[in-house]
Structures are given as C-alpha cells and as structure tokens.
Design an enzyme around this catalytic site. Structure first.
Site, PDB file in Angstrom:
ATOM      1  N   GLU A  25       0.861  -1.188   0.000  1.00  0.00           N
ATOM      2  CA  GLU A  25       0.000   0.000   0.000  1.00  0.00           C
ATOM      3  C   GLU A  25       0.894   1.232   0.000  1.00  0.00           C
ATOM      4  O   GLU A  25       1.791   1.360   0.841  1.00  0.00           O
ATOM      5  CB  GLU A  25      -0.920   0.043   1.234  1.00  0.00           C
ATOM      6  CG  GLU A  25      -1.737   1.355   1.263  1.00  0.00           C
ATOM      7  CD  GLU A  25      -2.728   1.467   2.423  1.00  0.00           C
ATOM      8  OE1 GLU A  25      -2.818   0.540   3.241  1.00  0.00           O
ATOM      9  OE2 GLU A  25      -3.411   2.514   2.489  1.00  0.00           O
ATOM     10  N   ASN A  37      -4.492   5.386  -2.136  1.00  0.00           N
ATOM     11  CA  ASN A  37      -5.678   5.950  -1.483  1.00  0.00           C
ATOM     12  C   ASN A  37      -6.149   7.186  -2.233  1.00  0.00           C
ATOM     13  O   ASN A  37      -5.350   7.926  -2.794  1.00  0.00           O
ATOM     14  CB  ASN A  37      -5.336   6.349  -0.045  1.00  0.00           C
ATOM     15  CG  ASN A  37      -4.957   5.152   0.805  1.00  0.00           C
ATOM     16  OD1 ASN A  37      -5.797   4.505   1.391  1.00  0.00           O
ATOM     17  ND2 ASN A  37      -3.661   4.816   0.825  1.00  0.00           N
ATOM     18  N   GLU A  86      -8.047   2.348  -2.949  1.00  0.00           N
ATOM     19  CA  GLU A  86      -8.708   2.215  -1.646  1.00  0.00           C
ATOM     20  C   GLU A  86      -9.589   3.432  -1.396  1.00  0.00           C
ATOM     21  O   GLU A  86      -9.130   4.575  -1.457  1.00  0.00           O
ATOM     22  CB  GLU A  86      -7.668   2.099  -0.523  1.00  0.00           C
ATOM     23  CG  GLU A  86      -6.812   0.857  -0.661  1.00  0.00           C
ATOM     24  CD  GLU A  86      -5.958   0.568   0.574  1.00  0.00           C
ATOM     25  OE1 GLU A  86      -6.098   1.285   1.590  1.00  0.00           O
ATOM     26  OE2 GLU A  86      -5.165  -0.375   0.508  1.00  0.00           O
ATOM     27  N   ASP A 116     -11.436   0.655   2.463  1.00  0.00           N
ATOM     28  CA  ASP A 116     -10.432   0.830   3.505  1.00  0.00           C
ATOM     29  C   ASP A 116     -11.116   1.024   4.856  1.00  0.00           C
ATOM     30  O   ASP A 116     -12.257   1.483   4.919  1.00  0.00           O
ATOM     31  CB  ASP A 116      -9.655   2.118   3.160  1.00  0.00           C
ATOM     32  CG  ASP A 116      -8.254   2.115   3.713  1.00  0.00           C
ATOM     33  OD1 ASP A 116      -7.868   1.143   4.359  1.00  0.00           O
ATOM     34  OD2 ASP A 116      -7.547   3.111   3.474  1.00  0.00           O
ATOM     35  N   GLU A 128      -5.982  -5.080   8.666  1.00  0.00           N
ATOM     36  CA  GLU A 128      -4.988  -4.023   8.836  1.00  0.00           C
ATOM     37  C   GLU A 128      -4.475  -4.005  10.272  1.00  0.00           C
ATOM     38  O   GLU A 128      -5.156  -4.445  11.193  1.00  0.00           O
ATOM     39  CB  GLU A 128      -5.633  -2.664   8.560  1.00  0.00           C
ATOM     40  CG  GLU A 128      -6.133  -2.488   7.148  1.00  0.00           C
ATOM     41  CD  GLU A 128      -6.584  -1.054   6.900  1.00  0.00           C
ATOM     42  OE1 GLU A 128      -7.564  -0.622   7.527  1.00  0.00           O
ATOM     43  OE2 GLU A 128      -5.931  -0.376   6.095  1.00  0.00           O
TER      44      GLU A 128
HETATM   45  O1    G Z   1      -6.403   4.532   6.536  1.00  0.00           O
HETATM   46  P1    G Z   1      -5.274   3.675   6.096  1.00  0.00           P
HETATM   47  O2    G Z   1      -5.503   2.212   6.360  1.00  0.00           O
HETATM   48  O3    G Z   1      -4.855   3.921   4.685  1.00  0.00           O
HETATM   49  O4    G Z   1      -4.067   4.141   7.029  1.00  0.00           O
HETATM   50  C1    G Z   1      -2.949   3.389   7.206  1.00  0.00           C
HETATM   51  C2    G Z   1      -2.137   4.069   8.304  1.00  0.00           C
HETATM   52  O5    G Z   1      -1.970   3.184   9.411  1.00  0.00           O
HETATM   53  C3    G Z   1      -0.753   4.434   7.833  1.00  0.00           C
HETATM   54  O6    G Z   1      -0.458   5.765   8.155  1.00  0.00           O
HETATM   55  C4    G Z   1       0.171   3.469   8.560  1.00  0.00           C
HETATM   56  O7    G Z   1       1.398   4.060   8.884  1.00  0.00           O
HETATM   57  C5    G Z   1      -0.609   3.076   9.794  1.00  0.00           C
HETATM   58  N1    G Z   1      -0.335   1.686  10.172  1.00  0.00           N
HETATM   59  C6    G Z   1      -0.027   0.682   9.337  1.00  0.00           C
HETATM   60  N2    G Z   1       0.163  -0.479  10.006  1.00  0.00           N
HETATM   61  C7    G Z   1      -0.035  -0.214  11.323  1.00  0.00           C
HETATM   62  C8    G Z   1       0.020  -0.999  12.524  1.00  0.00           C
HETATM   63  O8    G Z   1       0.311  -2.209  12.533  1.00  0.00           O
HETATM   64  N3    G Z   1      -0.270  -0.355  13.689  1.00  0.00           N
HETATM   65  C9    G Z   1      -0.598   0.976  13.733  1.00  0.00           C
HETATM   66  N4    G Z   1      -0.879   1.526  14.918  1.00  0.00           N
HETATM   67  N5    G Z   1      -0.637   1.757  12.618  1.00  0.00           N
HETATM   68  C10   G Z   1      -0.365   1.182  11.423  1.00  0.00           C
HETATM   69 MN    MN Z   2      -5.442   2.628   3.028  1.00  0.00          MN
END
Ligand code: G
Ligand code: MN
Length: 382
Positions: free
Chosen positions: A160, A218, A250, A280, A336
């Site tokens: 992503e 996104n 997304e 998303d 996620e």
């Molecule tokens: O809304 P979206 O899913 O696109 O946002 C993804 C955001 O979540 C990114 O900014 C990313 O850095 C953060 N992120 C990704 N993986 C993790 C995780 O395992 N834990 C947390 N707390 N944040 C994460």
């Molecule tokens: Mn996303």
C-alpha cells in the site's frame, strides 16, 4: 419568515453584546452568528478575565412583541491578547479563532483564552499550509510502501502506498496533518497526481523485484465526486499501455454514500482500466450493506481497531462476521494493523488470509522495499 426571524435574533444578540461588554468596546459581526469584539484591558488580567466571563452568560431572547416566541442563546468565545500573543491583527484573529474552536470543542457556553499549546498547533498548521503547494510541486511528498502479506506463508502479495513528507524545518509531517489542508486549499488533486505518478514510476522496479504484487493507493473522497480521478487514471493508462493492471484503489465506506450514480459510474470506469477497488478501514464508519453489494468492489480491509482488539471476544465476533459477509459477497479481505503473533494466529484461525501491519513491516521508502525478502516472518509459517 424564517430569514426575518434569523436576522431579528442576530440583531437582538448584537444589541445584547453591545450592552454587556465594557464601554468603549469595538464590536462587529463577522459572519453568520460570529462577532468580533476588541476590548481594552483596564484592570489586572485576572479581573478582566472574570469580567468577560460574566459578560457571556446565556440569554433568553424574546422574538416578538407578544413574547410568544423565545429561545435560549448561549455564547462561546475565544480570546487572544495584544501584544502578548502577537502584534499583528491577522495573527490575533487566527489565534482567537483557534481559542473559539477549543471553547466549542470543550462543550460551548464558555470563553477560552489562547494558550501555548493552541499557539503551537496553529503556527505549525499555518506553516504546513504555506509550504504545502511548493512541497507538492517540488515532489517532496513521496509514497512509502507497506507490505501486504499472505498470512499463512508470510509471502509479500502487495504494497500500500502511503504519503510521507519530511520537511527540514517541520520534521515529519503526517498525512493526518496535511491531507485535510490539501482538501481545503484544493491542492489535493495535484498532490494525488504527483503521488500517483511516483507510484507508477516506482511500480516498474517493485514489480520486477516482487513479481505479481498488487499496488494499492488511497484517494480523497473529494476526487471521487466528479470524473477527475477517472480522467487522470485514463490519461496515465493511455501513456503507460496497460500499466494500471495490478493497481488497487482504496476508498472508505463513507465514500459509498456519495451519489450512487456518480460514484458507481466512476468506479466502474476505473475498474475497466484494470484497477481493483477496496474498501479501507472497513467497519469503522457507517456502511450501507446494499451499496456494498451493488457497487463494483472486490475487497475489504478490516479496520485496525478490530485487529488491535482481538484479545476481546466481541472483536473476534465482529471480525468473524466481516469475514462471513465478505465470503458471501465474494470479496477478498485484508486485516490491517497486525502488530503481534497472537493477532496473526487469531486471524488465521478465523479464516482471514491476508494482513498488513507493523508485525510484518512499517511503511518503507522505495530503497528499503527493494531489499526486503520475498517472504516476511518465515518463522511464522505453520
Ligand atoms: O487509513 P489507512 O488504512 O490507509 O491508514 C494506514 C495508516 O496506518 C498508515 O499511516 C500506517 O502508517 C498506519 N499503520 C499501518 N500499520 C499499522 C500498525 O500495525 N499499527 C498501527 N498503529 N498503525 C499502522
Ligand atoms: Mn489505506
């Protein structure tokens, strides 16, 4: 009628403010129900603050002569001090606005004075706002890439793209700080275009290193309303001869609430270019299940709050429910925010096959992506 009544109420409020504020106060209406007052401090600051606090007591307004219509008006106020906070009128207005917002967010019916935290947040925000357009045009905002993996084998199956901006003065500026500003200033289109052009350029090397991976990006809801996004992607697809196959757009579940004709035409057009559509942060906001079933969508990404809460039974049930729904609608699912092995194991047990999260990798700049192994956490393979 309603209009006259509105003006009548505003006039009464203005008269009231004029009568309760200290004499010599400059008072004007800024817009709607917002007023600006310039008040001279002629006693100790503490006494002055007490005095103003008393001025903004709630008021019952009688609207007509017979007294049959009346309503309560409460006041929220934000205050900044000249010259302590700033010597500039424009700064003082912005600061007073920040304090007003804080008064409203803290439950209204009160006065808030600018404090150092509000001032810091405001000056950072206005610096970001001022630097944003130049940062976009100079290509200073880059996509970083977070792997998506097959939960069973740890194999990287996609990435992503997530916008990242490092500024010499401001340090790392997060998307939660600049995306909303880009939407307000209209810079969101040029930002999306710049990020997408970089993504397409990077995709050649990423796909060479990780054959068959999908690349997700996104989009702001603002770009989904008209035809802008579709037109931009079409132009790129034309220039790149099919390079959009394997891309995933997304969007969020609330984007599906946009006019259904408009959004489904645009999404269908985007799909026709070979791009898959994913929802998303699924489960976080309001979702229409009928829209979910009728719109051209291929994938759900389970919001990270459910993954984070997998130690509680209720979240396990929600995730199981989302997986069942996705299964009947024939949608792929990625969880996620997977941060540890327990979450990975629970997800697998529930039948979730794909994940993304810090347990596997943070979002990385291209140079670090290129040295990732093809399988992450091979120790986890059952
Ligand atoms: O809304 P979206 O899913 O696109 O946002 C993804 C955001 O979540 C990114 O900014 C990313 O850095 C953060 N992120 C990704 N993986 C993790 C995780 O395992 N834990 C947390 N707390 N944040 C994460
Ligand atoms: Mn996303």
């Amino acid at each position: 009628m309603a209009k006259n009544r509105g003006f009548g109420a505003i006039r009464l409020i203005a008269q009231h403010l004029g009568s309760v504020l200290p004499s010599g106060t400059f008072l004007c209406r800024r817009s709607g129900d917002e007023f600006i007052a310039v008040v001279t401090v002629s006693e100790s600051l503490d006494d002055f603050k007490d005095k103003l606090q008393r001025c903004i007591k709630p008021l019952v307004i009688q609207l007509n002569v017979t007294g049959s219509a009346h309503f309560n008006a409460t006041f929220s106020a934000g205050a900044a001090l000249y010259p302590d906070d700033s010597g500039e009128v424009s700064d003082l207005l912005i600061f007073a606005d920040t304090a007003l917002l804080s008064a409203k967010e803290s439950g209204r019916n009160q006065i808030r004075w600018l404090d150092s935290q509000m001032m810091f947040a405001t000056s950072r925000k206005s610096k970001i706002d001022n630097k944003l357009a130049l940062a976009i045009s100079q290509g200073k905002i880059h996509p970083h890439y977070q792997p998506e993996v097959d939960l069973l084998t740890g194999k990287i199956i996609g990435f992503e793209a997530l916008a990242r901006w490092h500024d010499e003065e401001l340090g790392n500026v997060s998307p939660s700080e600049f995306i909303a500003l880009a939407e307000q200033s209209g810079a969101i289109a040029s930002l999306t275009q710049s990020l997408f052009a970089q993504l397409v350029a990077d995709s050649r090397v990423i796909k060479a290193r990780f054959p068959g991976v999908r690349l997700a990006f996104n989009s702001s809801p603002q770009l989904l309303g008209g035809k802008w996004l579709l037109t931009m992607l079409k132009t790129l697809a034309f220039e790149l001869e099919g390079a959009l196959a394997g891309f995933v757009l997304e969007i969020t579940e609330s984007d599906l609430a946009l006019s259904p004709e408009e959004i489904s035409i645009q999404l269908q057009g985007i799909m026709d270019l070979g791009v898959k559509i994913a929802i998303d942060d699924f489960g976080k906001s309001y979702s229409s299940l009928s829209r979910l079933a009728s719109m051209p969508i291929q994938k759900l990404k389970i919001d990270m709050s459910f993954t984070a809460g997998l130690a509680q039974e209720e979240n396990v049930k929600i995730v199981a429910g989302i997986l069942a729904l996705a299964h009947s609608l024939e949608l792929e699912v990625t969880a996620e925010g997977v941060e540890n092995q327990a979450q990975r194991d629970t997800l697998l047990r529930l039948g979730c096959m794909q994940a993304q999260g810090y347990f596997y990798s943070r979002p990385l700049p291209l140079k670090d992506v290129m040295v990732l192994p093809r399988n992450l956490r091979p120790d986890q393979v059952a």
